[in-house]
Design a protein around this motif. Structure first.
Motif, mmCIF file in Angstrom:
data_model
loop_
_atom_site.group_PDB
_atom_site.id
_atom_site.type_symbol
_atom_site.label_atom_id
_atom_site.label_comp_id
_atom_site.label_asym_id
_atom_site.label_seq_id
_atom_site.Cartn_x
_atom_site.Cartn_y
_atom_site.Cartn_z
ATOM 1 N N SER A 1 -0.558 4.037 0.831
ATOM 2 C CA SER A 1 0.485 3.544 0.054
ATOM 3 C C SER A 1 -0.229 1.898 -0.745
ATOM 4 C CB SER A 1 1.504 2.914 0.917
ATOM 5 O OG SER A 1 1.219 2.264 1.891
ATOM 6 N N TYR B 1 1.654 -8.691 -1.643
ATOM 7 C CA TYR B 1 1.865 -10.068 -0.671
ATOM 8 C C TYR B 1 1.906 -11.456 -1.823
ATOM 9 C CZ TYR B 1 1.457 -7.029 3.152
ATOM 10 O OH TYR B 1 1.657 -6.202 4.354
ATOM 11 N N LEU C 1 -8.705 -11.232 2.461
ATOM 12 C CA LEU C 1 -8.496 -11.252 3.662
ATOM 13 C C LEU C 1 -9.520 -9.571 4.360
ATOM 14 C CD1 LEU C 1 -4.507 -11.192 3.778
ATOM 15 C CD2 LEU C 1 -6.627 -12.721 5.128
ATOM 16 N N LEU D 1 -1.834 -10.654 -3.286
ATOM 17 C CA LEU D 1 -2.579 -9.919 -2.580
ATOM 18 C C LEU D 1 -1.689 -9.054 -2.358
ATOM 19 C CD1 LEU D 1 -3.806 -12.586 0.687
ATOM 20 C CD2 LEU D 1 -5.039 -11.699 -0.847
ATOM 21 N N THR E 1 -3.873 6.253 7.960
ATOM 22 C CA THR E 1 -2.157 5.690 8.484
ATOM 23 C C THR E 1 -2.232 3.797 9.063
ATOM 24 O OG1 THR E 1 -2.063 7.798 9.295
ATOM 25 C CG2 THR E 1 -1.159 6.447 9.823
ATOM 26 N N TYR E 2 -3.601 3.256 9.559
ATOM 27 C CA TYR E 2 -3.701 2.443 10.362
ATOM 28 C C TYR E 2 -4.192 1.144 9.759
ATOM 29 C CZ TYR E 2 -1.935 4.967 13.634
ATOM 30 O OH TYR E 2 -0.849 6.134 14.827
ATOM 31 N N LYS E 3 -5.098 1.716 8.772
ATOM 32 C CA LYS E 3 -5.819 0.561 8.067
ATOM 33 C C LYS E 3 -5.773 -0.271 6.682
ATOM 34 C CE LYS E 3 -10.829 0.417 7.563
ATOM 35 N NZ LYS E 3 -11.901 0.913 7.953
ATOM 36 N N TYR E 4 -5.567 -0.776 6.661
ATOM 37 C CA TYR E 4 -5.588 -1.973 5.637
ATOM 38 C C TYR E 4 -6.846 -2.890 4.521
ATOM 39 C CZ TYR E 4 -0.596 -0.380 6.221
ATOM 40 O OH TYR E 4 0.291 0.560 6.721
ATOM 41 N N ILE E 5 -6.327 -2.651 3.427
ATOM 42 C CA ILE E 5 -7.565 -3.520 2.596
ATOM 43 C C ILE E 5 -6.408 -3.878 1.593
ATOM 44 C CG2 ILE E 5 -9.678 -3.051 1.353
ATOM 45 C CD1 ILE E 5 -10.376 -2.042 4.067
ATOM 46 N N PHE E 6 -6.749 -5.327 1.897
ATOM 47 C CA PHE E 6 -6.570 -6.223 0.711
ATOM 48 C C PHE E 6 -7.648 -6.887 -0.121
ATOM 49 C CE2 PHE E 6 -3.444 -8.051 2.734
ATOM 50 C CZ PHE E 6 -2.571 -7.929 3.553
ATOM 51 N N GLY E 7 -6.981 -6.885 -1.268
ATOM 52 C CA GLY E 7 -7.706 -7.161 -2.680
ATOM 53 C C GLY E 7 -7.867 -9.192 -2.323
ATOM 54 N N THR F 1 6.536 -3.197 -1.691
ATOM 55 C CA THR F 1 5.363 -1.700 -0.945
ATOM 56 C C THR F 1 6.024 -0.284 -2.194
ATOM 57 O OG1 THR F 1 6.054 -2.585 1.661
ATOM 58 C CG2 THR F 1 4.746 0.300 1.175
ATOM 59 N N TYR G 1 -4.150 -6.320 13.920
ATOM 60 C CA TYR G 1 -4.392 -6.797 13.168
ATOM 61 C C TYR G 1 -5.760 -7.931 13.788
ATOM 62 C CZ TYR G 1 -2.991 -2.144 11.413
ATOM 63 O OH TYR G 1 -2.570 -1.074 11.307
ATOM 64 N N GLN H 1 0.790 -2.455 -1.466
ATOM 65 C CA GLN H 1 1.718 -3.167 -1.604
ATOM 66 C C GLN H 1 0.719 -4.378 -1.953
ATOM 67 O OE1 GLN H 1 0.659 -2.880 2.707
ATOM 68 N NE2 GLN H 1 2.066 -1.013 2.823
ATOM 69 N N LEU I 1 4.924 -10.390 2.749
ATOM 70 C CA LEU I 1 5.535 -8.910 1.988
ATOM 71 C C LEU I 1 6.459 -9.354 1.128
ATOM 72 C CD1 LEU I 1 4.670 -5.589 1.767
ATOM 73 C CD2 LEU I 1 6.247 -5.165 2.631
ATOM 74 N N TYR J 1 -7.619 -10.146 10.657
ATOM 75 C CA TYR J 1 -8.263 -10.475 9.735
ATOM 76 C C TYR J 1 -8.667 -12.152 9.442
ATOM 77 C CZ TYR J 1 -5.950 -6.607 7.466
ATOM 78 O OH TYR J 1 -5.203 -5.055 6.761
#
Lengths: 115, 110
Positions: free
Chosen positions: B31, B35, A43, B88, B95-101, B48, A33, B33, B45, A35
């Motif tokens: 899911s 950080y 991020l 965070l 499955t593969y994409k992660y969005i952060f706060g 989770t 990835y 997580q 991390l 970011y």
């Protein structure tokens, strides 16, 4: 030590210049990835690569291109840098843990300033 | 666009106090997580959570995933200066994409 390595750590560009941020991981992870982190915005995902040979757009892909060169390396290219691309860029790779969830391991970041 | 809103954005407390950080979304995540990030470094991390209603404890840190898997909280008991950092949350809608706060910047004063 195993992990995610990013180069360069710092870079100053003039508007319109191009450059490539390099990222390599030695953990045999499939997904990688890119970011960017800006003050007060957490991020934001630029691009990701679920596996070698594939890339997909994230939340903020405009102005960037990526290359998944092999399983280890994932590069981010700015073809014509703009001041709005001044940011800290993080590369990450993804591993699956026992629970089935996927977790990210990050590099130390690359600080880019565009004048 | 899926968003993860964190609150509060900034928090400054005295050593020994308790605090809670919230992470909320209108979307469901497979899911979630948490950080922690120190200045000049990438996020690391903490935990989770994958099951709605799940509670996990990591020493003085307690993490909870909402029943509907749209929100989460992080509670720190008896905060210490070493807890200072940017917290965070990150959600995986697929499955593969992660969005952060948006992040919560915590400062614990000795």
């Amino acid at each position: 030590n195993a992990g995610v390595t990013q180069t360069p750590k710092f870079q100053v560009l003039k508007t319109g210049q191009s450059m490539t941020l390099q990222c390599a991981q030695d953990m045999n992870h499939n997904s990688m990835y890119w970011y960017r982190q800006d003050p007060g915005m957490g991020l934001r995902l630029i691009y990701y690569s679920a596996s070698e040979g594939t890339t997909d757009k994230g939340e903020v892909p405009n102005g960037y291109n990526v290359s998944r060169l092999n399983k280890r390396e994932f590069s981010l290219r700015l073809e014509s840098a703009a001041p709005s691309q001044t940011s800290v860029y993080f590369c990450a790779s993804n591993r699956q843990v026992l629970s089935g969830a996927n977790v990210l391991t990050f590099g130390a970041g690359s600080r880019l300033t565009v004048l | 666009t899926q968003l993860l809103e964190q609150s509060p954005q900034f928090l400054s407390i005295q050593e020994g106090e308790n605090l809670t950080v919230y992470c909320n979304s209108s979307s469901v995540f497979s899911s979630l997580q948490w950080y922690r990030q120190e200045p000049g470094e990438g996020p690391v991390l903490l935990v989770t959570v994958v099951t709605g209603g799940e509670v996990k404890k990591l020493k003085r840190l307690t993490f909870q995933f909402g029943d509907a898997r749209k929100d989460s909280s992080l509670h720190i008991t008896a905060a210490q200066p070493g807890d200072t950092g940017l917290y965070l949350c990150a959600g995986a809608p697929g499955t593969y994409k992660y969005i952060f706060g948006t992040g919560t910047r915590l400062k614990v004063l000795a």
